[in-house]
Enzyme design. Structure first.
Site, PDB file in Angstrom:
ATOM      1  N   LYS A  81     -72.578 -33.416 -21.708  1.00  0.00           N
ATOM      2  CA  LYS A  81     -73.939 -33.687 -22.186  1.00  0.00           C
ATOM      3  C   LYS A  81     -74.718 -34.601 -21.231  1.00  0.00           C
ATOM      4  CE  LYS A  81     -72.680 -32.968 -27.057  1.00  0.00           C
ATOM      5  NZ  LYS A  81     -72.870 -33.467 -28.452  1.00  0.00           N
ATOM      6  N   ASN A 117     -72.610 -38.342 -27.308  1.00  0.00           N
ATOM      7  CA  ASN A 117     -71.146 -38.398 -27.367  1.00  0.00           C
ATOM      8  C   ASN A 117     -70.467 -37.581 -26.269  1.00  0.00           C
ATOM      9  OD1 ASN A 117     -71.659 -35.910 -28.433  1.00  0.00           O
ATOM     10  ND2 ASN A 117     -70.583 -36.219 -30.364  1.00  0.00           N
ATOM     11  N   TYR A 154     -77.923 -24.964 -31.417  1.00  0.00           N
ATOM     12  CA  TYR A 154     -77.657 -25.850 -32.560  1.00  0.00           C
ATOM     13  C   TYR A 154     -78.284 -25.352 -33.856  1.00  0.00           C
ATOM     14  CZ  TYR A 154     -75.478 -29.381 -29.585  1.00  0.00           C
ATOM     15  OH  TYR A 154     -74.629 -30.066 -28.752  1.00  0.00           O
ATOM     16  N   GLU A 200     -70.688 -18.815 -28.214  1.00  0.00           N
ATOM     17  CA  GLU A 200     -71.275 -19.876 -27.377  1.00  0.00           C
ATOM     18  C   GLU A 200     -71.122 -19.535 -25.893  1.00  0.00           C
ATOM     19  OE1 GLU A 200     -70.506 -23.441 -30.669  1.00  0.00           O
ATOM     20  OE2 GLU A 200     -69.458 -23.525 -28.753  1.00  0.00           O
ATOM     21  N   HIS A 215     -69.410 -31.517 -25.834  1.00  0.00           N
ATOM     22  CA  HIS A 215     -69.354 -30.579 -26.947  1.00  0.00           C
ATOM     23  C   HIS A 215     -68.170 -29.659 -26.729  1.00  0.00           C
ATOM     24  CE1 HIS A 215     -70.398 -27.325 -29.745  1.00  0.00           C
ATOM     25  NE2 HIS A 215     -70.011 -26.526 -28.777  1.00  0.00           N
TER      26      HIS A 215
HETATM   27  P1  CMP Z   1     -71.702 -31.452 -31.171  1.00  0.00           P
HETATM   28  O1  CMP Z   1     -70.226 -31.255 -31.359  1.00  0.00           O
HETATM   29  O2  CMP Z   1     -72.281 -31.089 -29.869  1.00  0.00           O
HETATM   30  O3  CMP Z   1     -72.491 -30.669 -32.310  1.00  0.00           O
HETATM   31  C1  CMP Z   1     -73.396 -31.253 -33.212  1.00  0.00           C
HETATM   32  C2  CMP Z   1     -73.874 -32.547 -32.699  1.00  0.00           C
HETATM   33  O4  CMP Z   1     -74.727 -33.263 -33.544  1.00  0.00           O
HETATM   34  C3  CMP Z   1     -72.691 -33.453 -32.503  1.00  0.00           C
HETATM   35  O5  CMP Z   1     -71.991 -33.021 -31.363  1.00  0.00           O
HETATM   36  C4  CMP Z   1     -73.345 -34.822 -32.402  1.00  0.00           C
HETATM   37  O6  CMP Z   1     -73.618 -35.181 -31.063  1.00  0.00           O
HETATM   38  C5  CMP Z   1     -74.653 -34.606 -33.124  1.00  0.00           C
HETATM   39  N1  CMP Z   1     -74.696 -35.467 -34.290  1.00  0.00           N
HETATM   40  C6  CMP Z   1     -73.845 -35.467 -35.327  1.00  0.00           C
HETATM   41  N2  CMP Z   1     -74.202 -36.413 -36.207  1.00  0.00           N
HETATM   42  C7  CMP Z   1     -75.286 -37.044 -35.680  1.00  0.00           C
HETATM   43  C8  CMP Z   1     -76.093 -38.117 -36.113  1.00  0.00           C
HETATM   44  N3  CMP Z   1     -75.866 -38.740 -37.264  1.00  0.00           N
HETATM   45  N4  CMP Z   1     -77.118 -38.478 -35.319  1.00  0.00           N
HETATM   46  C9  CMP Z   1     -77.350 -37.835 -34.152  1.00  0.00           C
HETATM   47  N5  CMP Z   1     -76.601 -36.808 -33.696  1.00  0.00           N
HETATM   48  C10 CMP Z   1     -75.583 -36.436 -34.453  1.00  0.00           C
END
Ligand code: CMP
Length: 139
Positions: free
Chosen positions: A10, A113, A50, A127, A116
């Protein structure tokens, strides 16, 4: 069984110049990077990717973040690659991620984070197909 999973490094990872460090963890876990491209995700691509989270309160923020800088899209291959990569990534919230996982080592918050990874073999197929053609993958 040998599987493929879809991975994204990311914008927080590219911004901090951590793509090699994250790839080292991926490869140390025995996953092979069989496809990889650095791109700027368009708003349309991010919204489509998403789509399942469309009704969530963080959807707008998520799309903003994923389009805020370059990302590295990847196809990872290996034994039980989907589950293996989820284990290597660690919990979505880095505060809950296990020692040694990518998110424990590198992630800044639940939103930023670092990585993914697909949550099922079926989603991995869909995907991968959104970002890669067959000739862009070489195992
Ligand atoms: P990902 O696995 O890429 O798929 C969904 C994403 O939503 C997840 O990683 C997080 O980065 C994001 N996400 C989940 N919960 C929150 C939150 N409370 N606030 C912002 N982003 C979120």
């Amino acid at each position: 069984a040998t599987e493929r999973t879809f991975s994204i490094l990311k914008p927080d990872a590219t911004r901090r110049n951590l793509t090699g460090a994250v790839n080292a963890v991926i490869e140390a876990a025995g996953l092979r990077i069989v496809g990889q491209r650095r791109i700027r995700m368009s708003r349309e691509q991010a919204e489509k990717f998403y789509e399942v989270h469309k009704e969530r309160p963080f959807f707008g923020e998520l799309v903003e973040f994923m389009t805020s800088g370059p990302v590295v899209v990847q196809v990872l291959e290996g034994e039980n690659a989907v589950a293996k990569y989820r284990e290597v990534m660690g919990a979505t919230n880095p505060a809950q991620a296990a020692e040694g996982t990518i998110r424990k080592q590198f992630a800044e918050s639940v939103g930023e984070n670092t990585v993914h990874g697909s949550d099922s073999v079926d989603n991995a197929k869909a995907e991968i197909a959104q970002f890669f053609t067959d000739d862009q993958i070489a195992a």
